[in-house]
Write a protein that holds these residues in place. Structure first.
Motif, PDB file in Angstrom:
ATOM      1  N   VAL A  62      48.300  39.208  39.041  1.00  0.00           N
ATOM      2  CA  VAL A  62      47.401  38.812  37.895  1.00  0.00           C
ATOM      3  C   VAL A  62      47.685  37.567  37.167  1.00  0.00           C
ATOM      4  O   VAL A  62      47.019  36.428  37.009  1.00  0.00           O
ATOM      5  N   ALA A  63      49.041  37.308  37.214  1.00  0.00           N
ATOM      6  CA  ALA A  63      49.535  36.114  36.709  1.00  0.00           C
ATOM      7  C   ALA A  63      49.294  34.725  37.472  1.00  0.00           C
ATOM      8  O   ALA A  63      48.852  33.887  36.994  1.00  0.00           O
ATOM      9  N   GLY A  64      49.325  35.241  38.999  1.00  0.00           N
ATOM     10  CA  GLY A  64      48.914  33.918  39.775  1.00  0.00           C
ATOM     11  C   GLY A  64      47.649  33.686  39.767  1.00  0.00           C
ATOM     12  O   GLY A  64      47.397  32.333  39.938  1.00  0.00           O
ATOM     13  N   LEU A  65      46.710  34.768  39.775  1.00  0.00           N
ATOM     14  CA  LEU A  65      45.376  34.323  39.509  1.00  0.00           C
ATOM     15  C   LEU A  65      44.704  33.680  38.276  1.00  0.00           C
ATOM     16  O   LEU A  65      43.980  32.791  38.579  1.00  0.00           O
ATOM     17  N   ARG A  66      45.246  34.111  37.228  1.00  0.00           N
ATOM     18  CA  ARG A  66      44.938  33.473  36.072  1.00  0.00           C
ATOM     19  C   ARG A  66      45.396  31.838  35.996  1.00  0.00           C
ATOM     20  O   ARG A  66      44.828  31.007  35.495  1.00  0.00           O
ATOM     21  N   THR A  67      46.874  31.647  36.488  1.00  0.00           N
ATOM     22  CA  THR A  67      47.203  30.426  36.274  1.00  0.00           C
ATOM     23  C   THR A  67      46.756  29.590  37.382  1.00  0.00           C
ATOM     24  O   THR A  67      46.377  28.323  37.133  1.00  0.00           O
ATOM     25  N   ALA A  68      46.321  29.963  38.504  1.00  0.00           N
ATOM     26  CA  ALA A  68      45.657  29.114  39.744  1.00  0.00           C
ATOM     27  C   ALA A  68      44.218  28.826  38.846  1.00  0.00           C
ATOM     28  O   ALA A  68      43.863  27.695  39.146  1.00  0.00           O
ATOM     29  N   ALA A  69      43.422  29.810  38.168  1.00  0.00           N
ATOM     30  CA  ALA A  69      42.175  29.371  37.551  1.00  0.00           C
ATOM     31  C   ALA A  69      42.380  28.489  36.452  1.00  0.00           C
ATOM     32  O   ALA A  69      41.592  27.311  36.341  1.00  0.00           O
ATOM     33  N   ALA A  70      43.375  28.559  35.556  1.00  0.00           N
ATOM     34  CA  ALA A  70      43.944  27.465  34.626  1.00  0.00           C
ATOM     35  C   ALA A  70      44.185  26.083  35.390  1.00  0.00           C
ATOM     36  O   ALA A  70      43.492  25.072  34.795  1.00  0.00           O
ATOM     37  N   VAL A  71      45.021  25.960  36.277  1.00  0.00           N
ATOM     38  CA  VAL A  71      45.390  24.830  37.104  1.00  0.00           C
ATOM     39  C   VAL A  71      44.244  24.163  37.497  1.00  0.00           C
ATOM     40  O   VAL A  71      43.767  22.834  37.466  1.00  0.00           O
ATOM     41  N   GLN A  72      42.972  24.876  38.346  1.00  0.00           N
ATOM     42  CA  GLN A  72      41.978  24.378  38.668  1.00  0.00           C
ATOM     43  C   GLN A  72      41.026  23.787  37.409  1.00  0.00           C
ATOM     44  O   GLN A  72      40.431  22.659  37.740  1.00  0.00           O
ATOM     45  N   ILE A 103      56.122  27.557  36.256  1.00  0.00           N
ATOM     46  CA  ILE A 103      55.562  28.366  37.387  1.00  0.00           C
ATOM     47  C   ILE A 103      56.892  28.514  38.554  1.00  0.00           C
ATOM     48  O   ILE A 103      57.002  29.824  38.948  1.00  0.00           O
ATOM     49  N   CYS A 104      57.527  27.701  38.717  1.00  0.00           N
ATOM     50  CA  CYS A 104      58.566  27.780  39.726  1.00  0.00           C
ATOM     51  C   CYS A 104      60.037  28.216  39.185  1.00  0.00           C
ATOM     52  O   CYS A 104      61.077  28.403  39.960  1.00  0.00           O
ATOM     53  N   ALA A 105      60.150  28.811  37.924  1.00  0.00           N
ATOM     54  CA  ALA A 105      61.330  29.076  37.549  1.00  0.00           C
ATOM     55  C   ALA A 105      61.225  30.665  37.414  1.00  0.00           C
ATOM     56  O   ALA A 105      60.364  31.318  37.493  1.00  0.00           O
ATOM     57  N   ASP A 106      62.547  31.167  37.961  1.00  0.00           N
ATOM     58  CA  ASP A 106      62.487  32.658  38.043  1.00  0.00           C
ATOM     59  C   ASP A 106      62.412  33.322  36.368  1.00  0.00           C
ATOM     60  O   ASP A 106      61.800  34.472  36.319  1.00  0.00           O
ATOM     61  N   ASP A 107      62.789  32.811  35.485  1.00  0.00           N
ATOM     62  CA  ASP A 107      62.514  33.156  34.093  1.00  0.00           C
ATOM     63  C   ASP A 107      61.796  31.744  33.526  1.00  0.00           C
ATOM     64  O   ASP A 107      62.326  30.674  33.114  1.00  0.00           O
ATOM     65  N   PRO A 108      60.618  32.062  33.202  1.00  0.00           N
ATOM     66  CA  PRO A 108      59.787  30.816  32.819  1.00  0.00           C
ATOM     67  C   PRO A 108      59.714  30.764  31.347  1.00  0.00           C
ATOM     68  O   PRO A 108      58.998  29.723  30.771  1.00  0.00           O
ATOM     69  N   ALA A 109      60.272  31.341  30.620  1.00  0.00           N
ATOM     70  CA  ALA A 109      60.421  31.480  28.966  1.00  0.00           C
ATOM     71  C   ALA A 109      60.544  30.007  28.385  1.00  0.00           C
ATOM     72  O   ALA A 109      60.060  29.631  27.496  1.00  0.00           O
ATOM     73  N   ALA A 110      61.660  29.519  28.955  1.00  0.00           N
ATOM     74  CA  ALA A 110      62.094  27.974  28.423  1.00  0.00           C
ATOM     75  C   ALA A 110      61.059  26.983  28.595  1.00  0.00           C
ATOM     76  O   ALA A 110      60.688  26.467  27.918  1.00  0.00           O
ATOM     77  N   VAL A 129      48.642  25.484  28.025  1.00  0.00           N
ATOM     78  CA  VAL A 129      49.495  26.446  27.239  1.00  0.00           C
ATOM     79  C   VAL A 129      49.090  27.850  27.352  1.00  0.00           C
ATOM     80  O   VAL A 129      49.961  28.740  27.479  1.00  0.00           O
ATOM     81  N   THR A 130      47.594  28.228  27.661  1.00  0.00           N
ATOM     82  CA  THR A 130      47.304  29.587  27.956  1.00  0.00           C
ATOM     83  C   THR A 130      47.978  30.008  29.197  1.00  0.00           C
ATOM     84  O   THR A 130      48.568  31.218  29.413  1.00  0.00           O
ATOM     85  N   ALA A 131      47.950  29.208  30.142  1.00  0.00           N
ATOM     86  CA  ALA A 131      48.865  29.523  31.598  1.00  0.00           C
ATOM     87  C   ALA A 131      50.035  29.816  31.234  1.00  0.00           C
ATOM     88  O   ALA A 131      50.642  30.785  31.848  1.00  0.00           O
ATOM     89  N   ALA A 132      50.781  29.139  30.475  1.00  0.00           N
ATOM     90  CA  ALA A 132      52.263  29.149  30.006  1.00  0.00           C
ATOM     91  C   ALA A 132      52.594  30.769  29.595  1.00  0.00           C
ATOM     92  O   ALA A 132      53.506  31.321  29.856  1.00  0.00           O
TER      93      ALA A 132
END
Length: 253
Positions: free
Chosen positions: A85-95, A143-150, A203-206
């Motif tokens: 779900v995270a991947g699908l939503r992020t891909a939609a935001a990037v597009q 997206i590429c971080a194992d822990d994306p919080a920072a 911001v929404t994707a992050a």
């Protein structure tokens, strides 16, 4: 029945490859927006922008299909669903970010050969483009971080100066002393809105990456079978920052 460990490791590696692809697409939107900004502040060609957006759109659609297919081939657990779900939503935001950059370039096409942005406001639009491009780069890092919080924090904080410039531009455009005519005021209002929405998508994707616990480590993936369904992300034993602890801002759109 639990998925055998070798197959689980294969699944995790495939998901990581898709994650890197998505991060690369997010980084591409940064360059696309910079090129579109050059088009509205100067005489840059927009053909490359439109071609890059079309290519990115196809890649996002392929990525969506790969994510769903990957999930269909596994014995999904709660963590798997979060990741997809995270991947699908992020891909939609990037597009959507790429399409907003395409709108910026289309504005340049509409007014060619005239430069859309008046001379005095070109530095402001260039700064707006740079700030938004940095948002996309920070999203790619998240997206590429194992822990994306920072990295997600940086995306969220970076939205503030963009909003500030947007408000300043709108105030200038609606000032009774605006010297450049109605057409340019309308064009600039639309452009400023495109940049603001571009940043909003980042911001929404992050925030979604953090909320949906994007891409755990291999050891975390193997432990997902032992994690009870329904465990709240905020209680994540990995210690990742929950979405509600990210810096404030407007509600997601």
């Amino acid at each position: 029945m639990d998925v055998p460990e070798p197959r689980r490791l294969e699944y995790t590696e495939a998901l990581r490859r898709l994650r890197l692809m998505l991060g690369d697409l997010a980084e591409q939107t940064s360059k696309i927006l910079l090129d579109a900004t050059s088009a509205v502040t100067g005489q840059a060609d927009t053909a490359g922008v439109h071609a890059a957006v079309a290519c990115l759109r196809d890649c996002c659609q392929d990525l969506d299909e790969d994510l769903v297919l990957l999930l269909a081939r596994q014995n999904p657990v709660a963590g798997d669903l979060h990741l997809v779900v995270a991947g699908l939503r992020t891909a939609a935001a990037v597009q959507r970010m790429a399409e907003l950059a395409d709108h910026v370039a289309a504005t340049a096409d509409l007014r060619a050969p005239t430069v859309v942005v008046p001379v005095g406001l070109r530095p402001t639009l260039s700064q707006l483009g740079r700030l938004c491009a940095e948002q996309a780069s920070s999203l790619a890092t998240a997206i590429c971080a194992d822990d994306p919080a920072a990295a997600a924090w940086r995306v969220t904080v970076g939205d503030d100066p963009i909003d500030r410039i947007h408000r300043q531009l709108m105030a200038a455009l609606t000032d009774p002393g605006w010297p450049h005519g109605i057409q340019q005021a309308v064009d600039l209002a639309l452009l400023s809105r495109y940049y603001e929405r571009y940043a909003d998508q980042a911001v929404t994707a992050a925030r979604q990456l953090v909320r949906l616990r994007w891409v755990p480590s291999v050891s975390d993936s193997l432990d997902d079978h032992d994690r009870p369904d329904g465990l709240d992300i905020a209680d994540d034993p990995a210690g990742r920052t929950p979405a509600h602890l990210l810096p404030g801002g407007r509600p997601e759109r």
